[in-house]
Design an enzyme around this catalytic site. Structure first.
Site, PDB file in Angstrom:
ATOM      1  N   GLU A   1       0.815  -1.217   0.000  1.00  0.00           N
ATOM      2  CA  GLU A   1       0.000   0.000   0.000  1.00  0.00           C
ATOM      3  C   GLU A   1       0.847   1.263   0.000  1.00  0.00           C
ATOM      4  OE1 GLU A   1      -0.814  -2.700   1.574  1.00  0.00           O
ATOM      5  OE2 GLU A   1      -2.861  -3.119   0.910  1.00  0.00           O
TER       6      GLU A   1
ATOM      7  N   HIS B   1     -10.733  -6.091   8.600  1.00  0.00           N
ATOM      8  CA  HIS B   1     -11.188  -5.745   7.251  1.00  0.00           C
ATOM      9  C   HIS B   1     -12.492  -4.968   7.232  1.00  0.00           C
ATOM     10  CE1 HIS B   1      -8.662  -9.284   6.776  1.00  0.00           C
ATOM     11  NE2 HIS B   1      -8.442  -8.924   5.527  1.00  0.00           N
TER      12      HIS B   1
END
Lengths: 87, 331, 388
Positions: B64, B133
């Site tokens: 990321e 998540h």
């Protein structure tokens, strides 16, 4: 109708004013100054004054003569003449 | 044939927006984990690789910080990148890039540098994706000066916010609520860009204002319907843009209702809901006729078990109860 | 536990009580529970009768602590008194396991819980929060409580005591609140037009000539009738702006701005002014002014006006741009009637002219409607004989 003295007429006007503006001191009214400048009166108050005077003295004051009642002295003079004329 | 409305989903509306942006401007490209061959982890970018090729739909490694940094670099050099981060939990790996670079470069360059970057990330619970998540970090990002945070909650906004975000010269983060991907509904066939400045009254009412955003909008609207059945007229405001906050819309509603409940899927402490409440206290204290309430997520990592997950996030019952307490009508 | 039933009072108003004494018995889900008192003093008032089920936290009784004066027998329950008394107990202390621990109130019971919005509204409506009864409002005071109190005050006091300086200052406050609110909330627009008053003045003179002094009409009367009729043509000026929307009124209740002797003014209604004859209007106005000056207005007259008329021409002003009295949406003004040069068919002539003005709420109407209204008013005043 009984004749009215000027003093009686003056008293009738002052009484009528007292009913309209209870807060005023009759002794403080300057006789030669316009009433509406000394007493906070609107057209309704003025009409009431005319009606009360009418009730006390029995004199119907036409609208065109209203100008003659601007001061206390003027009103006394005018009404004294009208009273005399009615005799 | 349907006249000018099409039946579609939130997911497809996002896909339409991506396709249109890429057709409209050669500088636009999409980058992220699984956005190409796999079609996006939530299938938002399905078909785009075939249509636009590998140059413009780029699969990235699981890094990321690396690919958000690459997006910032591309934006600095004149491109209009759209970076997808699979869930907002993973975005924390790129927080250094987002906060220390994307959000600050305009200021630290004395206005010489622009980062017209759009980051899309999924957030929210309800799909049983558990404690790493499914959180809602909208409020955290809304704390950062230098970026804009938007939360499309309707098909129109899913379709329309992307292009407006690309046209913003500064970084914009779009939060896509995961359970909303399957939201179905009708959309104008010619739907296009929408403003990303203002909150919207989604339902008007007289007695209480319910302020929310993102995935909680639909629960809040259901709650308002139920409150209506119980004789309480509730107004629902969708904030849409969390930074900068459009308080004018909230305050003008409050002038009418004098009562407020804020619904926010983020954790309660230091939440966006807390910010809305604080601003109301600063700007409209004398409009309040009752203490403000908020319905937020329980302060635990998001549970996996379905019943626990549902119990942890704002639900219609809790919104109704808070609203009724606020208007002092007990059922 | 959310609620309990008050089974029995063990004390009565006037009883001396000591800290820790059992004063009442409450039936809860856990059985009957003794309620203790946490202050020493005298029971002032019982607020919850036995047999009633009340939620936890409800005020049960008022206690007067030592040294506090006895409140008046009738108005004992006022919060003014409550400011000096302690809540006898709240049910939260009734759980047996917690007996002996004084109930913790998050906010001191002596400070009434008034919502900020209610406090602001009370100021606007001139409601004294301290005069509210705890028994009626409950522990928390909301906008609804203030609105109820304002309405009750209106009903309870149909007669206004004249010549009271306290009342004067109350009126000043009420005017201040209404006018400040008006200028804060209402986007006023202003229009003015000169109206030829020659026809109506001449007609009135000839009419009054036929009338005994007690039946004469004031010049304002035909104007009232004309503007009430004109309002029927332009309903956007006649009604109320409430909750973000205009509600027009089918009836024209003309609020007449009447100044009070010694300062202040009120604008009570002449009901259905558009439907009344001039004589009826004169009779009503006479009655109204007499009662305003004598301080005997009715609450309906205060609340009903759908529009206001101010006739400051009496004081010699040329025109008046009024401040709308919310929630009304317009105020019409008339200046003095005086002779002015007027161009008629190319020649300058002397005519009796007055300036009519309109201040209107731009949320409810636009300048076009306002203009239409003044034009209609002017037209109606050209045919005074039809104003019957």
């Amino acid at each position: 109708m009984t004749p009215r003295s000027r003093e009686e007429i003056r008293q009738a006007i002052v009484d009528a004013l007292g009913g309209i503006a209870p807060e005023i001191d009759p002794g403080s009214i300057a006789a030669d100054l316009p009433l509406r400048e000394q007493i906070d009166m609107d057209s309704f108050d003025f009409l009431n004054l005319i009606i009360r005077v009418h009730e006390i003295l029995g004199i119907d004051i036409p609208e065109q003569d209203y100008a003659k009642l601007v001061t206390l002295n003027g009103a006394v003079e005018y009404l004294a003449r009208r009273c005399a004329a009615q005799q | 044939m349907m006249e000018d409305r099409i039946r579609t989903t939130y997911r497809k509306a996002l896909n339409m927006a991506l396709r249109e942006a890429m057709q409209r401007d050669q500088r636009v490209f999409l980058m992220g984990e699984d956005v190409g061959r796999y079609g996006g982890s939530f299938a938002v970018s399905k078909g785009l690789l075939d249509e636009f090729g590998e140059e413009r739909v780029r699969d990235t490694p699981l890094s990321e910080s690396g690919f958000v940094g690459a997006g910032i670099g591309a934006a600095l050099n004149g491109m209009l990148p759209i970076v997808e981060i699979m869930t907002c939990n993973f975005s924390l790996l790129a927080l250094d890039q987002i906060l220390n670079n994307a959000a600050t470069l305009r200021y630290m360059s004395g206005g010489q540098l622009s980062v017209p970057l759009v980051i899309r990330m999924a957030s929210g619970a309800g799909l049983q994706l558990a404690g790493q998540h499914s959180h809602s970090f909208e409020g955290w990002y809304a704390n950062i000066p230098g970026i804009r945070v938007v939360t499309p909650a309707t098909l129109e906004d899913a379709r329309g916010m992307l292009w407006t975000a690309l046209m913003d010269p500064d970084p914009v983060i779009i939060f896509e609520n995961m359970p909303l991907y399957n939201l179905e509904g009708e959309l104008a066939a010619d739907a296009g860009p929408v403003d990303i400045d203002r909150a919207l009254v989604r339902r008007s009412g007289e007695e209480i204002t319910l302020v929310t955003y993102g995935g909680s909008l639909h629960k809040t609207l259901q709650a308002a319907e139920r409150l209506g059945d119980e004789g309480v007229s509730a107004e629902v405001i969708d904030l849409r843009t969390l930074r900068p906050l459009d308080m004018a819309t909230v305050l003008s509603s409050l002038e009418k209702t004098h009562r407020l409940v804020v619904v926010d899927e983020g954790w309660k402490s230091g939440s966006l809901a807390a910010e809305v409440m604080a601003r109301v206290m600063e700007q409209a204290f004398y409009e309040l006729d009752a203490p403000i309430e908020r319905v937020c997520s329980v302060e635990v990592p998001m549970p996996y078990a379905r019943h626990l997950e549902q119990a942890a996030i704002p639900q219609v019952d809790a919104i109704c109860a808070a609203a009724l307490r606020t208007v002092k009508r007990h059922v | 536990m959310e609620a309990g039933t008050l089974v029995e009072w063990l004390v009565r108003p006037g009883d001396e009580v000591k800290r820790g004494q059992v004063v009442a018995v409450v039936e809860t889900q856990k059985g009957a529970v003794d309620v203790e008192i946490w202050e020493t003093g005298t029971v002032d008032q019982i607020l919850v009768e036995s047999g009633r089920k009340v939620p936890v936290g409800e005020l049960l009784a008022l206690l007067r602590t030592a040294g506090e004066p006895v409140a008046g027998a009738q108005d004992i329950s006022g919060l003014q008194e409550a400011a000096g008394v302690e809540a006898a107990s709240v049910l939260s202390g009734a759980s047996p396991s917690r007996a002996g621990i004084p109930p913790v109130s998050r906010i001191s019971p002596v400070r009434p819980r008034v919502s900020p919005s209610a406090r602001k509204l009370a100021e606007e409506l001139g409601v004294e929060i301290a005069s509210l009864s705890v028994a009626e409002t409950g522990a928390e005071i909301s906008r609804a409580d203030i609105e109820r109190a304002a309405q009750a005050a209106m009903k309870a006091q149909p007669a206004i005591q004249p010549a009271s300086s306290d009342w004067q200052s109350q009126m000043r406050k009420a005017i201040a609140a209404a006018m400040a609110r008006s200028k804060r909330e209402i986007p006023h627009y202003y229009l003015a037009t000169d109206i030829d008053m020659s026809a109506v003045s001449a007609w009135l003179s000839s009419e009054n000539l036929k009338r005994n002094v007690t039946r004469r009409l004031l010049p304002v009367i035909p104007c009232m009738k004309a503007l009430a009729l004109a309002l029927r043509e332009v309903p956007e000026l006649n009604g109320f702006w409430i909750d973000g929307a205009f509600r027009s009124s089918a009836a024209v209740h003309l609020g007449m701005a009447i100044s009070m002797r010694g300062g202040g003014l009120v604008a009570p209604a002449i009901h259905d002014a558009d439907k009344k004859s001039l004589d009826q209007l004169m009779a009503d106005l006479r009655d109204l002014i007499t009662r305003v000056r004598g301080g005997r207005l009715r609450s309906s007259e205060m609340n009903d006006p759908t529009v206001t008329f101010t006739n400051l021409g009496e004081q010699g002003v040329d025109g008046v741009f009024g401040v709308i009295y919310p929630p009304q949406v317009a105020i019409i003004g008339l200046g003095k009637t005086s002779e002015k040069p007027w161009v008629d068919q190319g020649a300058v002539v002397a005519r009796k002219v007055a300036t009519a003005t309109l201040a209107a709420d731009h949320r409810a109407s636009d300048g076009h409607s306002g203009g239409l209204f003044l034009a209609t008013l002017g037209k109606l005043l050209q045919e005074p004989e039809r104003l019957r």
